[in-house]
Design an enzyme around this catalytic site. Structure first.
Site, short mmCIF file in Angstrom:
data_model
loop_
_atom_site.label_atom_id
_atom_site.label_comp_id
_atom_site.label_asym_id
_atom_site.label_seq_id
_atom_site.Cartn_x
_atom_site.Cartn_y
_atom_site.Cartn_z
N CYS A 135 82.42 -97.98 -12.80
CA CYS A 135 81.50 -97.60 -11.73
C CYS A 135 80.56 -98.76 -11.37
CB CYS A 135 80.74 -96.34 -12.13
SG CYS A 135 80.15 -95.40 -10.71
N HIS A 189 85.32 -92.51 -12.88
CA HIS A 189 84.94 -92.25 -14.27
C HIS A 189 86.15 -91.75 -15.06
CE1 HIS A 189 80.53 -92.76 -14.20
NE2 HIS A 189 80.69 -92.52 -12.91
N GLU A 194 86.41 -91.20 -18.11
CA GLU A 194 86.00 -90.28 -19.18
C GLU A 194 85.79 -88.86 -18.68
OE1 GLU A 194 82.19 -91.15 -17.18
OE2 GLU A 194 84.00 -92.29 -17.63
#
EC number: 6.3.5.5
Length: 399
Positions: free
Chosen positions: A289, A372, A374
């Site tokens: 990001c 992202h 994750e």
């Protein structure tokens, strides 16, 4: 688990946008007036992770899904130690909740962190207004119902000054460094099977159980990034974003993560200078990001502000007939022009608007993504990226 009570309507509250547009609603929060950049997230779930994501620092977050709060809040879904959003804007706020992990209601959670909420807002009309115009500053007040633009002018001016500052300094760890010890929750299983099989294969192939040492440059890192890294049996050390090259190198890192975070990457050019030194050392680097934007700026890429950003849990990215659904939260993007002159590959494009979503280098062991991997909240299509990056580190060490 606390017992829930049926909520009354709450006291009158006002949402005033920078362009003079006014929305009236209700609020249960203690009396306060706050200002921030108004942005919207289109996710149906994951509000606790959204509110505690450091990338939302100094922002007023509109949730487009109309019913929020019915799964409560818990101890597992924090992405930082506190709520980072400046204010929360909702259609309906539910105090009745049901979930096997729930510990308290959303309203209790917001009050505990002293964050203002405004509900009973026509969020559909509000999001259309932001989408058709742009993200802008706004004021939430449950102190003055008939708040006028003239009265809010000083508050908005202060908000502009804050928004144009270095926001990473507000969310980075105040410590010089600390070690992260918590892996992914095995009971939740998400992402854990891919990690277990990879760890077993690597140890068998390399005949080693030595842990990799990963340094995370904290620009506002989410906890789930750290959980993934720890689950790959890495030693994970988080350092302050102001850490010098010498301070980081004393840990002898096997890899470096440039984390996500809030704000404009152009406001933290000093970080770019330091990251350039790690690149020249050919240390494997992963940018996520804001970290993706920082890495691109190391190669003189230009970054620009998006009209209303990408914030949601279902953003498609892909290239060459491969697509992934990703979680995203950013208001800036990287210009394509730097790719050819620096021998970079575009690994992913945002399939909604064609902006650059992922890069890798021909000359350096680095990868970065604008989304992202994750999740938290969001899909798990891209969690293989951690596995791939750890593989790059092992490959770099063996060559």
């Amino acid at each position: 688990m606390e017992k829930f009570k049926l909520l009354k309507l709450g006291k009158p509250a006002t949402l005033l946008l920078e362009d003079g547009t006014v929305f009236r609603g209700k609020s249960f929060s203690n009396p306060q007036t706050v200002t921030g950049e108004i942005v919207f997230n289109t996710g149906m779930t994951g509000y606790q992770e959204i509110f505690t994501d450091p990338s939302y620092n100094e922002q007023l977050v509109v949730l487009t899904y109309p019913e929020i709060g019915n799964t409560g809040t818990n101890l597992d879904d924090y992405e930082s130690l506190k709520i980072q959003a400046k204010g929360i804007i909702l259609k309906n706020l539910s105090n009745a909740y049901s979930n096997f992990r729930a510990m308290r209601s959303l309203l209790s959670f917001l009050k505990r962190h002293k964050v203002v909420e405004i509900h009973d807002i026509d969020t559909r009309a509000l999001v259309l207004h932001i989408r058709n115009n742009k993200t802008m500053l706004a004021v939430i007040s449950n102190e003055t119902y008939n708040l006028t633009f003239k009265e809010a002018k000083a508050t908005i001016k202060y908000g502009k000054h804050t928004l144009n500052s270095n926001l990473a300094s507000r969310v980075s760890t105040s410590l010089d460094y600390y070690q992260w010890m918590q892996p992914l929750n095995r009971k939740l299983k998400f992402g854990y099977s891919i990690i277990r099989s990879f760890n077993s294969a690597i140890n068998k192939k390399l005949h080693t159980s030595k842990k990799l040492r990963i340094i995370v440059l904290d620009l506002g890192v989410k906890f789930n990034i750290l959980r993934y890294l720890k689950s790959f049996e890495c030693e994970v050390i988080i350092v302050n974003y102001k850490s010098t090259y010498q301070q980081v190198m004393k840990f002898h890192p096997d890899g470096i993560v440039i984390s996500n975070g809030p704000g404009d990457p152009a406001k933290i050019n000093r970080v770019v200078v330091r990251v350039n030194k790690f690149i020249n050392k050919k240390i494997p680097i992963l940018g996520i990001c804001l970290g993706h934007q920082i890495l691109a700026r190391c190669f003189e890429a230009k970054t620009f502000k998006l009209k209303f950003g990408h914030r949601g849990l279902n953003h498609p990215v892909g290239i060459n007939k491969r697509m992934e659904i990703t979680s995203q939260n950013h208001g800036f993007a990287v210009n394509f022009e730097f790719l050819k002159s620096n021998k970079f590959y575009a690994n992913h494009l945002n399939l909604n608007d064609g902006t650059l979503a992922g890069i890798s280098s021909q000359n350096f062991p680095l990868i970065s993504v604008q989304y992202h991997p994750e999740g938290s909240p969001g899909p798990h299509d891209s969690n293989y990226l951690f596995k791939y990056w750890v593989y790059i580190i092992y490959k770099s060490k063996s060559s």
